[in-house]
Write an enzyme that holds these catalytic residues in place. Structure first.
Site, short mmCIF file in Angstrom:
data_model
loop_
_atom_site.label_atom_id
_atom_site.label_comp_id
_atom_site.label_asym_id
_atom_site.label_seq_id
_atom_site.Cartn_x
_atom_site.Cartn_y
_atom_site.Cartn_z
N LYS A 75 0.85 -1.21 0.00
CA LYS A 75 0.00 0.00 0.00
C LYS A 75 0.88 1.25 0.00
CE LYS A 75 -1.82 1.65 4.04
NZ LYS A 75 -1.57 3.09 4.32
N ASN A 76 1.90 1.26 0.88
CA ASN A 76 2.65 2.50 1.08
C ASN A 76 3.69 2.76 -0.01
OD1 ASN A 76 1.04 2.92 3.24
ND2 ASN A 76 2.56 2.33 4.78
N ARG A 110 -5.23 10.50 4.20
CA ARG A 110 -4.10 11.42 4.38
C ARG A 110 -3.03 11.21 3.33
NH1 ARG A 110 -2.92 14.43 8.13
NH2 ARG A 110 -0.71 14.05 7.82
N CYS A 134 -5.34 12.40 12.72
CA CYS A 134 -6.15 11.17 12.73
C CYS A 134 -5.97 10.53 14.11
CB CYS A 134 -5.70 10.24 11.61
SG CYS A 134 -4.10 9.55 11.91
N ARG A 137 -0.31 14.45 13.20
CA ARG A 137 0.15 14.30 11.82
C ARG A 137 0.20 15.62 11.07
NH1 ARG A 137 -1.85 8.69 9.53
NH2 ARG A 137 0.18 8.76 8.53
N PRO A 138 1.01 16.55 11.55
CA PRO A 138 1.17 17.85 10.87
C PRO A 138 1.84 17.67 9.51
CG PRO A 138 2.81 17.56 12.58
CD PRO A 138 1.88 16.39 12.69
N ILE A 139 1.86 18.74 8.72
CA ILE A 139 2.51 18.64 7.40
C ILE A 139 3.53 19.77 7.21
CG2 ILE A 139 0.54 17.47 6.34
CD1 ILE A 139 -0.10 20.15 4.92
N ASP A 140 4.03 20.30 8.32
CA ASP A 140 4.99 21.40 8.24
C ASP A 140 6.23 21.04 7.42
OD1 ASP A 140 5.25 19.63 10.52
OD2 ASP A 140 6.98 20.82 11.09
N ASP A 194 4.05 0.47 12.25
CA ASP A 194 2.81 -0.10 11.71
C ASP A 194 2.56 -1.53 12.19
OD1 ASP A 194 3.04 1.56 8.47
OD2 ASP A 194 2.44 2.25 10.44
N ILE A 219 7.08 6.87 17.24
CA ILE A 219 6.80 7.59 16.00
C ILE A 219 5.52 8.41 16.09
CG2 ILE A 219 6.41 7.35 13.50
CD1 ILE A 219 9.24 6.49 14.35
N ARG A 278 -8.70 -0.68 4.20
CA ARG A 278 -7.86 0.38 3.62
C ARG A 278 -6.48 -0.17 3.24
NH1 ARG A 278 -6.76 5.07 7.11
NH2 ARG A 278 -5.43 5.37 5.30
C1 EPZ Z 1 3.85 6.94 6.44
O1 EPZ Z 1 3.02 7.93 7.02
C2 EPZ Z 1 2.99 5.69 6.30
N1 EPZ Z 1 1.87 5.97 5.41
C3 EPZ Z 1 2.47 5.27 7.68
O2 EPZ Z 1 1.73 4.07 7.50
C4 EPZ Z 1 3.68 4.99 8.58
O3 EPZ Z 1 3.22 4.64 9.87
C5 EPZ Z 1 4.56 6.23 8.65
O4 EPZ Z 1 4.95 6.64 7.31
C6 EPZ Z 1 5.82 5.98 9.46
O5 EPZ Z 1 6.55 4.94 8.88
C7 EPZ Z 1 2.07 5.94 4.07
O6 EPZ Z 1 3.18 5.72 3.60
C8 EPZ Z 1 0.87 6.20 3.20
P1 EPZ Z 1 5.74 10.33 8.67
P2 EPZ Z 1 3.53 9.48 7.09
O7 EPZ Z 1 5.62 11.60 7.93
O8 EPZ Z 1 4.34 9.77 5.89
C9 EPZ Z 1 5.69 13.60 12.08
C10 EPZ Z 1 -0.15 2.68 7.65
O9 EPZ Z 1 -0.72 2.13 8.60
N2 EPZ Z 1 5.59 14.61 11.00
O10 EPZ Z 1 6.97 9.47 8.46
O11 EPZ Z 1 2.36 10.32 7.39
C11 EPZ Z 1 4.44 12.74 12.18
O12 EPZ Z 1 3.46 13.40 12.97
C12 EPZ Z 1 0.31 4.10 7.80
O13 EPZ Z 1 0.09 2.14 6.54
C13 EPZ Z 1 5.74 15.95 11.34
O14 EPZ Z 1 5.94 16.31 12.50
O15 EPZ Z 1 4.46 9.41 8.37
C14 EPZ Z 1 4.95 11.48 12.84
O16 EPZ Z 1 5.02 11.69 14.24
C15 EPZ Z 1 0.00 4.70 9.17
N3 EPZ Z 1 5.64 16.89 10.35
C16 EPZ Z 1 6.38 11.35 12.29
O17 EPZ Z 1 6.72 12.63 11.75
C17 EPZ Z 1 5.41 16.53 9.04
O18 EPZ Z 1 5.35 17.43 8.17
C18 EPZ Z 1 6.52 10.33 11.17
O19 EPZ Z 1 5.52 10.62 10.22
C19 EPZ Z 1 5.26 15.16 8.73
C20 EPZ Z 1 5.36 14.21 9.73
#
Ligand code: EPZ
Length: 427
Positions: free
Chosen positions: A22-23, A92, A116, A121-124, A306, A328, A399
């Site tokens: 999926k990812n 997301r 969620c 899950r910010p996007i900064d 995960d 995480i 999903r």
């Molecule tokens: C990806 O999510 C995966 N989703 C997640 O899988 C997975 O748990 C995660 O990476 C960690 O490996 C997909 O690939 C579609 P991150 P993502 O950005 O990209 C913080 C599943 O079950 N962060 O690596 O959203 C965030 O809040 C899903 O398949 C910021 O602070 O994860 C988190 O604490 C769930 N600012 C950490 O970083 C940002 O701009 C890691 O998040 C972005 C993230």
């Protein structure tokens, strides 16, 4: 599919083919927007998140056709840049359309994604990367409007923390930027490497794939290709751990063994015998699990967050005290109450650490999933438990798992899904 019914206490035996990741699929489907012509994506998992991503590509003007071979995507007529509202509300990971749209059209507009249940899950980090590449990003009234102005320009991006999605978005924007971009502190998850591999097949020039420092020379023309999505390491890990919980021996066909070191290490630490081959991974679970284990979730190649919930369920069968530490996401212990209903003895030690005391024989119960991987963990607990477990909220599981009931039935489980509107069961 509204609920899953499991008659637990049966050792898993047999072989199952692991679905596509999926990812890996989601960012690659978004990346097709950067190519001219047609892509054929093989081994694309038939899951709700992929269907939603394809719906979004369709709403942006792409032509989508599933056939026996995979999904064909023609991006020639894609000329919108407004992300449909359901994009972010529904999923997301549609976030990676941001980088693709910015790269393809130079503009993007979307609703600000909410958090969620597993975290804010910010996007900064995503937006920061776009700004550093020269995009004008405005955040106002819950919306984000991006504009590449005279065009994105390559630069040095030093990611302050590891983020899979932000790294993927930075890559999607950087392959469209003129000049060289270095992404330092890039996420090293295999799904990031798969995205880079796909883009290189299309004609991109990316060095350092699989490492924390990526070099991208952008502005090249990218053409549609045929590409095979790698197997899903999280689905493979789910089934491997479920077998550790029920006992038995299984063969995971296509399992991406080289991406599963931390999970295989845990299984061996619990007493399993594992044998890898080109075709997949054989696992023989022990009669009794070894106890007093600990996992601490980390970015790749550390233990994957995960699979943390599934480990919680399996640890209920291990003797002594096992510890699970989540590093995480802020709120990823969502199944503690449900496991307690089934007889688990779990105690919170700190905000991000719990202790699981065992061995406990779980008892079937009606429980409800509220997110994807917690749902898979509750199904795993049901497979381990005596009696019947009903897992509600299975739309979350759909999903990420093509058909978790079909897969576990192939491994000898007594499990079926019931869909309320059709009022019928799937087996
Ligand atoms: C990806 O999510 C995966 N989703 C997640 O899988 C997975 O748990 C995660 O990476 C960690 O490996 C997909 O690939 C579609 P991150 P993502 O950005 O990209 C913080 C599943 O079950 N962060 O690596 O959203 C965030 O809040 C899903 O398949 C910021 O602070 O994860 C988190 O604490 C769930 N600012 C950490 O970083 C940002 O701009 C890691 O998040 C972005 C993230």
């Amino acid at each position: 599919m509204d609920s899953i019914h499991v008659h637990g206490g049966i050792c898993l035996q047999g072989k199952v083919k692991v679905q596509g990741s999926k990812n890996a699929a989601l960012p690659i489907l978004a990346a097709t927007l950067l190519t001219r012509g047609t892509n054929v994506i093989h081994n694309c998992p038939k899951i709700a998140d992929v269907y939603l991503m394809l719906h979004l590509l369709d709403s942006l003007g792409c032509r989508i056709l599933w056939d026996a071979d995979g999904v064909k995507i023609d991006t020639g007529h894609a000329n919108y840049c407004e992300m449909p509202v359901e994009a972010i509300r529904g999923m997301r990971s549609s976030l990676c359309l941001l980088g693709a749209l910015l790269g393809r059209t130079g503009k993007v507009s979307m609703e600000y994604p909410g958090g969620c249940v597993i975290g804010k899950r910010p996007i900064d980090l995503h937006l920061e990367a776009f700004r550093k590449l020269g995009a004008q990003i405005n955040e106002r009234d819950g919306r984000i409007d991006g504009n590449a102005g005279k065009g994105l320009k390559g630069t040095l991006l030093s990611m302050p923390r590891s983020s899979v999605g932000a790294t993927e978005n930075a890559i999607l924007a950087a392959v469209s930027a003129k000049g060289h971009t270095c992404i330092r502190g890039a996420a090293r998850e295999p799904e990031v490497a798969a995205l880079c591999d796909y883009l290189c097949r299309c004609g991109a020039k990316i060095d350092g794939i699989g490492t924390g420092e990526l070099h991208i020379w952008g502005g090249r023309t990218l053409r549609g290709v045929e590409y095979r999505i790698p197997a899903d390491r999280i689905v493979a890990g789910t089934y491997l751990l479920a077998c550790m919980g029920t006992g038995g021996s299984i063969f995971l066909e296509d399992a991406p063994i080289s991406q599963m070191d931390s999970v295989i290490r845990l299984a061996k630490g619990l007493g399993a015998r594992c044998q890898g081959s080109r075709e997949g991974l054989y696992l023989q679970a022990p009669e009794r699990l070894l106890g007093d284990r600990k996992i601490s979730t980390q970015v790749y190649p550390g233990f994957p967050t995960d699979l943390q919930s599934v480990v919680l369920a399996v640890f209920t069968k291990a003797p002594g005290c096992c510890v699970v530490e989540e590093n995480i996401f802020e709120d990823r212990f969502r199944i503690l109450d449900a496991l307690a209903l089934m007889g688990a003895r779990i105690k919170r030690l700190t905000a991000n650490t719990v202790a699981v005391y065992g061995p406990v024989r779980l008892k079937g119960h009606e429980v409800a999933a509220c997110e994807l991987r917690g749902g898979a963990a509750l199904v795993t607990a049901g497979l381990m438990a005596d009696g019947e477990t009903v897992v509600k909220g299975c739309e979350y599981i759909e999903r990420g798992y093509e058909n978790i009931c079909r897969d576990f039935r192939e491994l000898g489980a007594r499990i079926y899904s019931v869909s309320s509107e059709k009022g019928k069961r799937d087996a």
